[in-house]
Design an enzyme around this catalytic site. Structure first.
Site, PDB file in Angstrom:
ATOM      1  N   THR A  46       0.854  -1.179   0.000  1.00 30.15           N
ATOM      2  CA  THR A  46       0.000   0.000   0.000  1.00 30.15           C
ATOM      3  C   THR A  46       0.894   1.234   0.000  1.00 30.15           C
ATOM      4  O   THR A  46       1.923   1.269   0.692  1.00 30.15           O
ATOM      5  CB  THR A  46      -1.012  -0.001   1.159  1.00 30.15           C
ATOM      6  OG1 THR A  46      -1.840   1.171   1.040  1.00 30.15           O
ATOM      7  CG2 THR A  46      -0.356  -0.012   2.525  1.00 30.15           C
ATOM      8  N   GLU A  47       0.518   2.223  -0.826  1.00 24.20           N
ATOM      9  CA  GLU A  47       1.452   3.299  -1.141  1.00 24.20           C
ATOM     10  C   GLU A  47       1.741   4.236   0.030  1.00 24.20           C
ATOM     11  O   GLU A  47       2.698   5.001  -0.009  1.00 24.20           O
ATOM     12  CB  GLU A  47       0.969   4.096  -2.364  1.00 24.20           C
ATOM     13  CG  GLU A  47      -0.393   4.742  -2.232  1.00 24.20           C
ATOM     14  CD  GLU A  47      -1.514   3.851  -2.750  1.00 24.20           C
ATOM     15  OE1 GLU A  47      -1.403   2.614  -2.661  1.00 24.20           O
ATOM     16  OE2 GLU A  47      -2.526   4.407  -3.236  1.00 24.20           O
ATOM     17  N   ASN A  48       0.917   4.179   1.089  1.00 26.25           N
ATOM     18  CA  ASN A  48       1.230   5.013   2.239  1.00 26.25           C
ATOM     19  C   ASN A  48       2.355   4.437   3.104  1.00 26.25           C
ATOM     20  O   ASN A  48       2.696   5.038   4.119  1.00 26.25           O
ATOM     21  CB  ASN A  48      -0.029   5.277   3.079  1.00 26.25           C
ATOM     22  CG  ASN A  48      -0.678   4.003   3.565  1.00 26.25           C
ATOM     23  OD1 ASN A  48      -0.797   3.042   2.814  1.00 26.25           O
ATOM     24  ND2 ASN A  48      -1.083   3.972   4.814  1.00 26.25           N
ATOM     25  N   SER A  88       8.245   4.093  -1.002  1.00 26.27           N
ATOM     26  CA  SER A  88       7.058   3.398  -1.469  1.00 26.27           C
ATOM     27  C   SER A  88       6.897   3.526  -2.979  1.00 26.27           C
ATOM     28  O   SER A  88       6.580   2.559  -3.674  1.00 26.27           O
ATOM     29  CB  SER A  88       5.828   3.971  -0.760  1.00 26.27           C
ATOM     30  OG  SER A  88       4.695   3.183  -1.021  1.00 26.27           O
TER      31      SER A  88
END
Lengths: 217, 230
Positions: A46-48, A88
Site C-alpha cells: 500500500t502506497e502510504n 514506497s
C-alpha cells in the site's frame, strides 16, 4: 453486492500469482483480498508505506497508526515492513510492483485509462494512481461493464482526462474478462448467463470474439 | 561533549512562523499528521499560508481547520477528495490548488531536502499534470522537469523524539515526515514521547537530529489522533 460483481472479484483474485508484489486500488479492487487463501504467498503493497498488508481490523482492534491508502485499518504479517512515501513509490517506479488492480471511469481499446477526474464534477486529485497505472508491470482494471446510466465504460477512445496511456492489459467486469491486445479488446471469458451479444452491446468499441467455446466465470 | 537540547514550547516555536509562509505538514490521512501543531497555527491566526501536504484530511480534522479558519491561500497536494471544504474552496477559487502525483510529490520534497533543484521523470507526462512543464531529452528519451520543493517550515509528528531531535515514527505514520524533515528551513516536531539522548538506539533512528530545530512534547493526544469510526 450483486452475485455477478462478487464473481468478478473472485475471478480477478485468480490472476494473482504466487510470489507477486501487488497493489490493490481503493474500492472494488481492495475486495480482491477477501478471495485469497490465508496461506497464499503474495506481498500486498500500500502506497502510504507498508508491504505485507495483513487482515483489516475493526475499530476496536485497530492501531491508530496503521492504515492502508484507502484509510482502512489493517494489520501486519510476519515479514511486513514500513517505509516512507519516497521509498514506497521507488518500489512502484522501479518495476518491483508486479501487478496493480485499479478502478476505472473509462478504458480505451489501446489500454488508455481514465479514473481520476470528471471535469466540472469530480476533481479530487490523482493520489498515487498515475504512478501505479504507468509503472506497475501489469495493470488490470476491475469495473462494472457500464456506468450507472448504462453507458459503456470500454470505449474506442477515452473522453475523460487520462490517468496513464496504454497501460491496461486486462479488464474484469461483471459481464466478461477482456484483454487489451494490439488489435483492440479481445473477449476471453463470459460471466455466467451473459451472452457475447450482450457484452458487445454494452461495449463502446469493437470486441474480438475467439472461435469456439468461451470459458465462464 | 553532549548533544544540544532542542525542546521548545509549542506556542513559542509556532510564533516564529510568519504570515505568507510555505508550510509542509507530515501525514497521510490521520497517521503522522501534526494535529496539535496545526491547531496552534489556527489559534495564532496565521494567514496566507502555502500548505504542502499529501491530502487535505477529512472535514473537521487537521488541514480542514486551517481551511475553515481562512489561513490557507495555496495548497500543494495529491488528493483532497475526503474534504468537502477543500473541494468547495478549490472550486470557488478561495484557495489555489496544485495537484501532484503522490510519489512525485515525495521526490520533489526529497530533492528539495537534498539540495537539488528538480527531478526528471516521465510520470504523467502525457496527462494534464504534465501540461506546460519543461521537457528534456536524455539518451533519446523525453523527460519532464518537476521542480524541487522546499518550505519555510515543516511541521511533523513523531512517535518518539530525543531532546536533540532524533526521531522515530510509528507504522504508516512515517509517510512524508522524514522527507519533509529534510526540506524546510525550520523543522518543528511534535512528539508523543520525549526521551534523553541515547534512549533511542542509533540504528533505530528514522530522522537524524541535525535536521530538526524544535522538539515539542504533546503529553496528551486529542480525539483527532484516534481511530476514525466511519
Amino acid at each position: 453486492m450483486s452475485d455477478a460483481k462478487t464473481r468478478m472479484i473472485a475471478r480477478a483474485a485468480r490472476d494473482i500469482a504466487t510470489g507477486m508484489v501487488v497493489n490493490l486500488g481503493i474500492g472494488l479492487p481492495t475486495q480482491v483480498v477477501g478471495h485469497l487463501a490465508a496461506d497464499f504467498p503474495v506481498c500486498l503493497h500500500t502506497e502510504n508505506g507498508l508491504t505485507g498488508i495483513g487482515p483489516a481490523l475493526p475499530p476496536e482492534k485497530a492501531d491508530r497508526n496503521l492504515i492502508d491508502a484507502g484509510g482502512a485499518y489493517v494489520s501486519t504479517l510476519p515479514g511486513s515492513a514500513f517505509f516512507d512515501s519516497a521509498t514506497s513509490f521507488a518500489l512502484v517506479r522501479s518495476g518491483r510492483l508486479d501487478l496493480t488492480m485499479l478502478g476505472a471511469f473509462e478504458v480505451a481499446e489501446n489500454g488508455d485509462l481514465a479514473n481520476w477526474k470528471i471535469p466540472g464534477k469530480f476533481s479530487p486529485g490523482v493520489g498515487g494512481g498515475m504512478e501505479m497505472a504507468q509503472k506497475a508491470r501489469r495493470v488490470a482494471v476491475l469495473t462494472t461493464h457500464t456506468d450507472r446510466a448504462g453507458n459503456p465504460k470500454l470505449l474506442t477512445r477515452c473522453t475523460l482526462p487520462l490517468t496513464a496511456s496504454a497501460c491496461v492489459t486486462r479488464i474484469f467486469t461483471d459481464m466478461a474478462v477482456i484483454d487489451v491486445t494490439p488489435g483492440g479488446f479481445a473477449l476471453r471469458e463470459l460471466a455466467q448467463g451473459v451472452t457475447v451479444a450482450q457484452v458487445q452491446a454494452a461495449t463502446g468499441a469493437a470486441l474480438h470474439v475467439p472461435e469456439g467455446d468461451i470459458p465462464e466465470f | 561533549m553532549r548533544l544540544p537540547d532542542k525542546t521548545t514550547k509549542m506556542e513559542q516555536a509556532v510564533a516564529a512562523i510568519p504570515d505568507g509562509a510555505a508550510v509542509m505538514l507530515g501525514g497521510f490521512g490521520v497517521p503522522g499528521t501534526p494535529f496539535l501543531l496545526i491547531q496552534e497555527l489556527v489559534r495564532q491566526g496565521k494567514r496566507d499560508l502555502t500548505v504542502i501536504k499529501n491530502d487535505a484530511n477529512e472535514t473537521g480534522m487537521g488541514v480542514d481547520h486551517l481551511l475553515v479558519a481562512g489561513c490557507v491561500s495555496r495548497l500543494i497536494t495529491t488528493h483532497l477528495g475526503l474534504n468537502a471544504n477543500a473541494i468547495k474552496q478549490m472550486n470557488d477559487a478561495t484557495i489555489a490548488v496544485e495537484f501532484c502525483a503522490q510519489g512525485i510529490l515525495a521526490e520533489r520534497i526529497r530533492a528539495g531536502g537534498a539540495g537539488l533543484r528538480g527531478i526528471l521523470t516521465d510520470i504523467g507526462m502525457d496527462t494534464e499534470l504534465g501540461a506546460g512543464k519543461p521537457r528534456v531529452t536524455l539518451d533519446g528519451q523525453a523527460w519532464m522537469v518537476e521542480t524541487a520543493l522546499r518550505a519555510d517550515v515543516a511541521l511533523l509528528h513523531a512517535a518518539a523524539a530525543d531532546t536533540f531531535g532524533n526521531l522515530r515514527y510509528a507504522a504508516t505514520a512515517r509517510n512524508f515526515n522524514p522527507l519533509m524533515a529534510m526540506a524546510a528551513d525550520t523543522v518543528i516536531v511534535e512528539a508523543e514521547q520525549i526521551v534523553a539522548p541515547g534512549a533511542l538506539a542509533p540504528d533505530d533512528i528514522h530522522t537524524p537530529g541535525p535536521f530538526v530545530d524544535h522538539v515539542v512534547h504533546i503529553p496528551e493526544l486529542t480525539q483527532e489522533y484516534a481511530v476514525v469510526r466511519r
